[in-house]
Design an enzyme around this catalytic site. Structure first.
Site, PDB file in Angstrom:
ATOM      1  CD  GLU A 147      29.467  53.608  22.886  1.00  0.00           C
ATOM      2  OE1 GLU A 147      28.474  54.360  22.812  1.00  0.00           O
ATOM      3  OE2 GLU A 147      29.605  52.757  23.774  1.00  0.00           O
ATOM      4  CE  LYS A 150      24.561  47.655  26.457  1.00  0.00           C
ATOM      5  NZ  LYS A 150      23.550  48.688  26.519  1.00  0.00           N
ATOM      6  CG  HIS A 181      57.230  61.375  34.252  1.00  0.00           C
ATOM      7  ND1 HIS A 181      58.524  61.677  34.638  1.00  0.00           N
ATOM      8  CD2 HIS A 181      56.556  62.551  34.256  1.00  0.00           C
ATOM      9  CE1 HIS A 181      58.619  62.974  34.885  1.00  0.00           C
ATOM     10  NE2 HIS A 181      57.432  63.535  34.653  1.00  0.00           N
TER      11      HIS A 181
HETATM   12  O1  PA5 Z   1      26.167  54.957  24.484  1.00  0.00           O
HETATM   13  C1  PA5 Z   1      25.586  53.895  24.637  1.00  0.00           C
HETATM   14  O2  PA5 Z   1      24.564  53.602  24.004  1.00  0.00           O
HETATM   15  C2  PA5 Z   1      26.084  52.890  25.648  1.00  0.00           C
HETATM   16  O3  PA5 Z   1      27.293  53.245  26.192  1.00  0.00           O
HETATM   17  C3  PA5 Z   1      25.042  52.778  26.754  1.00  0.00           C
HETATM   18  O4  PA5 Z   1      24.884  54.038  27.357  1.00  0.00           O
HETATM   19  C4  PA5 Z   1      25.472  51.752  27.797  1.00  0.00           C
HETATM   20  O5  PA5 Z   1      25.733  50.529  27.181  1.00  0.00           O
HETATM   21  C5  PA5 Z   1      24.383  51.586  28.860  1.00  0.00           C
HETATM   22  O6  PA5 Z   1      23.172  51.207  28.285  1.00  0.00           O
HETATM   23  P1  PA5 Z   1      21.826  51.320  29.104  1.00  0.00           P
HETATM   24  O7  PA5 Z   1      21.596  52.750  29.459  1.00  0.00           O
HETATM   25  O8  PA5 Z   1      20.761  50.769  28.215  1.00  0.00           O
HETATM   26  O9  PA5 Z   1      22.010  50.461  30.357  1.00  0.00           O
END
Ligand code: PA5
Length: 419
Positions: free
Chosen positions: A279, A415, A300
């Site tokens: 990310e 999202k 394996h």
């Molecule tokens: O790192 C991030 O921003 C995402 O992985 C969020 O943590 C994840 O989408 C969950 O979002 P939220 O905490 O708003 O539910």
């Protein structure tokens, strides 16, 4: 702090002098950008600030609340996805026994849309003392939100005072959860607005479920603080070196980093690490794709590819130097049908170590750049140090390749499409 070492003995010769000089220059610029808060996403550097100025009152509150819940709860259902669950899962798996841990069991929910899993979980919870920690910064993410609805219905059906069993961890003021917190008086913990999900394991996002699960969160947190201090004052450059070599391999055209470990309890660390790096770096057509491999299991399966497939992967072994506290020996066999009596009397961890050295050598000879991150032991303190080691490294390596480490437009796109 010397609990984490980055061993570059097999890769330093792979980088020509000119490339190294350019890389070092780029690293220095990235460090300046990070420390001076002058780069892209610099309003999301709270993950550093919480270590530079630790909030002991918050730690104490989390520990006390957790002790109260641990006295009463058989199960904590921890609802969250991505950065709101991967960190706590990683630390729990690394530090708790593989089977039959005493105390409150932490079960994750809201990290997928598996209806069968949810149905079977509800059946498993019947007759147990259940508490819920819902964790969502936005309060509107699909997977945790629908799971929380289901869990709330279940709590209401099963207990006279369901709201006393809920802890909500969310933004200080924004988002849907805050409206419900006000209505129902749930215990609330705050996700600092300047800490992104994947950098949040050392905030209440991770610390609350970890403390309830029985982890010494003070040692974990202060492990990270000690790493922060050592990297800030330059007495330890291991994280910076890791960032530098990732960058150099990125520039040489390597596409994939395999983080390989030989200890099953470290596998969820790999899940957390994958999110952190994917990310943070994977944008604008750039970044190294992170993949976690569990050896010897994966030798394996994908081991063949590592040895002889496309030469686009570099491999970082995550190893623990201290022998495990619990181990078993291979017994002698009178028949010796598989011809393995040469292992008799040896501990499994001894054999595992030999497998590591053999794998590393074979992959090196197969043309894979191999390095290792060595943890002195698998304690809460060292895991805390390791968390910050990776957090700092990814911020630096993302700045070095020229992307904002702290946004995630691709996740937001998913999202949006699914809403
Ligand atoms: O790192 C991030 O921003 C995402 O992985 C969020 O943590 C994840 O989408 C969950 O979002 P939220 O905490 O708003 O539910």
């Amino acid at each position: 702090m010397a609990n984490i070492k980055y061993d570059i003995s097999d890769i330093s010769s792979l980088i020509p002098e000119g490339e190294m000089a350019l890389g070092k220059d780029s690293l220095e610029k990235a460090k300046d950008t990070l420390v001076s808060k002058s780069g892209a996403g610099s309003d999301f550097l709270g993950w550093r600030d919480i270590l530079g100025d630790p909030n002991d009152a918050l730690l104490t509150d989390i520990i006390q609340t957790s002790e109260t819940i641990r006295e009463k709860a058989d199960v904590l259902v921890c609802i969250g996805i991505g950065g709101s669950y991967l960190g706590s899962k990683a630390v729990l798996d690394a530090l708790l026994p593989n089977f039959g841990n005493n105390g409150t069991e932490v079960i994750f929910l809201g990290h997928h849309l598996g209806g069968t899993y949810i149905k079977q979980l509800l059946a498993y919870l019947e007759g147990k003392e259940v508490y819920v920690n819902v964790i969502s910064k936005s309060g509107t993410t699909l997977e945790p939100s629908v799971s929380f609805r289901i869990m709330m219905d279940w709590l209401k059906f099963n207990y006279p005072n369901p709201h006393e069993r809920v802890i909500a961890t969310t933004d200080p003021s924004k988002g849907a959860l805050n409206l419900l917190i006000d209505d129902h008086g749930w215990k609330k913990y705050v996700i600092p607005p300047d800490v992104g999900g994947r950098f949040s394991v050392l905030t209440p996002v991770g610390l609350v479920p970890l403390a309830i699960g029985g982890i010494d969160v003070r040692s974990l947190f202060y492990g990270a603080v000690s790493a922060f201090e050592d990297y800030e004052n330059g007495s330890d450059e291991s994280s910076d070196k890791y960032a530098l070599y990732r960058y150099l391999f990125h520039e040489q055209g390597y596409k994939i980093e395999a983080l390989a470990h030989f200890e099953p309890s470290l596998h969820s660390i790999g899940g957390w690490w994958q999110q952190l790096f994917a990310e943070s770096e994977g944008k604008d057509g750039k970044g190294v794709f992170p993949v976690c491999l569990q050896y010897t299991t994966d030798l394996h399966s994908v081991g063949q590819y590592l040895q002889e497939g496309q030469r686009t992967i570099f491999e970082t072994f995550l190893v623990v130097n201290q022998a495990p506290s619990e181990d078993v020996e291979v017994p002698h066999s009178a028949q010796n049908l598989e011809g393995l009596n040469y292992t008799a009397g040896r501990s499994i961890s001894y054999i595992n170590d030999k497998a590591y050295l053999a794998t590393r050598l074979a992959h090196k000879e197969g043309g894979v750049p191999v390095a290792s991150i060595e943890l002195a032991n698998q304690s809460a303190e060292t895991i805390g140090q390791m968390i910050y080691f990776f957090e700092r490294a990814v911020a630096l390596s993302a700045y070095m390749i020229g992307v904002n480490p702290f946004d995630q437009p691709g996740v937001e796109a998913y999202k949006k499409e699914s809403s």
